[in-house]
Design a protein around this motif. Structure first.
Motif, mmCIF file in Angstrom:
data_model
loop_
_atom_site.group_PDB
_atom_site.id
_atom_site.type_symbol
_atom_site.label_atom_id
_atom_site.label_comp_id
_atom_site.label_asym_id
_atom_site.label_seq_id
_atom_site.Cartn_x
_atom_site.Cartn_y
_atom_site.Cartn_z
ATOM 1 N N GLY A 166 49.731 45.617 56.915
ATOM 2 C CA GLY A 166 49.142 46.886 57.337
ATOM 3 C C GLY A 166 47.626 46.827 57.253
ATOM 4 O O GLY A 166 47.072 46.228 56.328
ATOM 5 N N GLU A 167 46.960 47.438 58.220
ATOM 6 C CA GLU A 167 45.492 47.360 58.275
ATOM 7 C C GLU A 167 44.836 47.938 57.038
ATOM 8 O O GLU A 167 43.833 47.415 56.557
ATOM 9 N N ALA A 168 45.373 49.013 56.485
ATOM 10 C CA ALA A 168 44.758 49.659 55.321
ATOM 11 C C ALA A 168 44.833 48.786 54.069
ATOM 12 O O ALA A 168 44.048 48.970 53.138
ATOM 13 N N ALA A 169 45.756 47.838 54.051
ATOM 14 C CA ALA A 169 45.936 46.995 52.864
ATOM 15 C C ALA A 169 44.991 45.800 52.830
ATOM 16 O O ALA A 169 44.900 45.108 51.818
ATOM 17 N N VAL A 170 44.284 45.544 53.928
ATOM 18 C CA VAL A 170 43.417 44.371 54.019
ATOM 19 C C VAL A 170 41.974 44.840 54.095
ATOM 20 O O VAL A 170 41.589 45.551 55.020
ATOM 21 N N ILE A 171 41.173 44.454 53.100
ATOM 22 C CA ILE A 171 39.774 44.856 53.061
ATOM 23 C C ILE A 171 38.880 43.628 52.913
ATOM 24 O O ILE A 171 39.331 42.567 52.484
ATOM 25 N N PHE A 231 39.880 31.472 51.968
ATOM 26 C CA PHE A 231 40.261 31.775 50.596
ATOM 27 C C PHE A 231 40.251 33.286 50.445
ATOM 28 O O PHE A 231 39.275 33.933 50.795
ATOM 29 N N TRP A 232 41.353 33.864 49.946
ATOM 30 C CA TRP A 232 41.399 35.312 49.814
ATOM 31 C C TRP A 232 41.982 35.702 48.458
ATOM 32 O O TRP A 232 42.567 34.892 47.757
ATOM 33 N N PHE A 233 41.772 36.950 48.094
ATOM 34 C CA PHE A 233 42.319 37.534 46.874
ATOM 35 C C PHE A 233 43.376 38.555 47.257
ATOM 36 O O PHE A 233 43.335 39.100 48.352
ATOM 37 N N TRP A 234 44.289 38.833 46.343
ATOM 38 C CA TRP A 234 45.153 39.994 46.539
ATOM 39 C C TRP A 234 45.328 40.678 45.185
ATOM 40 O O TRP A 234 45.271 40.046 44.137
ATOM 41 N N GLY A 235 45.472 41.980 45.248
ATOM 42 C CA GLY A 235 45.524 42.778 44.026
ATOM 43 C C GLY A 235 46.805 42.594 43.252
ATOM 44 O O GLY A 235 47.846 42.280 43.821
ATOM 45 N N GLY A 236 46.718 42.810 41.941
ATOM 46 C CA GLY A 236 47.894 42.697 41.110
ATOM 47 C C GLY A 236 47.940 43.743 40.007
ATOM 48 O O GLY A 236 48.717 43.622 39.075
ATOM 49 N N ILE A 237 47.081 44.747 40.129
ATOM 50 C CA ILE A 237 47.002 45.797 39.106
ATOM 51 C C ILE A 237 47.724 47.041 39.608
ATOM 52 O O ILE A 237 47.645 47.380 40.783
ATOM 53 N N ASP A 238 48.421 47.734 38.708
ATOM 54 C CA ASP A 238 49.091 48.967 39.074
ATOM 55 C C ASP A 238 48.079 49.938 39.680
ATOM 56 O O ASP A 238 47.038 50.211 39.061
ATOM 57 N N PRO A 239 48.338 50.463 40.884
ATOM 58 C CA PRO A 239 47.367 51.335 41.556
ATOM 59 C C PRO A 239 46.982 52.572 40.746
ATOM 60 O O PRO A 239 45.828 52.985 40.756
ATOM 61 N N THR A 240 47.931 53.150 40.021
ATOM 62 C CA THR A 240 47.628 54.337 39.212
ATOM 63 C C THR A 240 46.665 53.977 38.085
ATOM 64 O O THR A 240 45.680 54.678 37.833
#
Length: 197
Positions: free
Chosen positions: A112-117, A141-150
């Motif tokens: 989804g577009e909103a998930a990629v910054i 090379f990219w990162f992806w999040g792994g922290i609870d959004p709340t």
């Protein structure tokens, strides 16, 4: 990863701090000298982990570090010249512009577009840079999040992002297992299909 460090060319105290997204080098410096409070050490060790966006800046940073270390040794009346050595080094991790555009589009389709910054530049050094350089292939090379959004939103709202959310180099780093793994596999699969299809 919210790093900050100091400009190696600045000799004021305390050193001028800069954000990791600046296009200059960063340095972290654990110091090793006193092992016990009543024993004066025979030597002190300053270890630097340097980050830089390109080879030109790397050369400037290394020259600055050597200049500052030698000047401090002279000013302190050191009885011998400081020993300066490089234990290991990695090339700057620089993404290929065209390949990055393709991977970004593939990740947007998959997640989804909103998930990629685009978080902007980070001065990371990764061994994957050697593989890409030596094989003559483009690097992304990219990162992806792994922290609870709340949890992340609460830390941002409280102005405690740096204190409450450990980075991946922290001993307290503990990403959410799910959906972090699934998102990572989806992203990697989408990027691979982009180039293998």
């Amino acid at each position: 990863m919210r790093y900050c460090g100091f400009r190696p060319s600045v000799t004021s105290s305390p050193p001028e701090r800069i954000a990791s997204t600046d296009s200059e080098a960063r340095a972290w410096s654990p110091q090793k000298a006193f092992e016990k409070n009543n024993i004066i050490p025979a030597e002190a060790k300053l270890e630097l982990s340097l980050r830089y966006p390109n080879e030109e800046t790397r050369e400037k940073v290394l020259a600055s570090v050597e200049r500052i270390v030698r000047a401090e040794a002279t000013a302190s009346g050191a009885e011998r010249e400081p020993e300066i050595r490089t234990d290991h080094t990695l090339p700057a991790t620089i993404n290929d512009e065209h390949a990055t555009a393709r991977v970004t589009a593939a990740l947007q389709r998959a997640l989804g577009e909103a998930a990629v910054i685009d978080p902007g530049m980070f001065t990371g050094s990764e061994d994957v840079s050697w593989f890409a350089r030596d094989a003559g292939v483009p690097l992304v090379f990219w990162f992806w999040g792994g922290i609870d959004p709340t949890r992340f939103a609460e830390a941002v709202a409280a102005g405690r992002l740096g204190e409450d959310i450990p980075t991946n180099h922290s001993p307290f780093f503990a990403p959410e297992i799910h959906p972090t793994i699934e998102v990572g596999v989806t992203a990697l699969s989408a990027a691979a299909r982009e180039f293998l299809a």
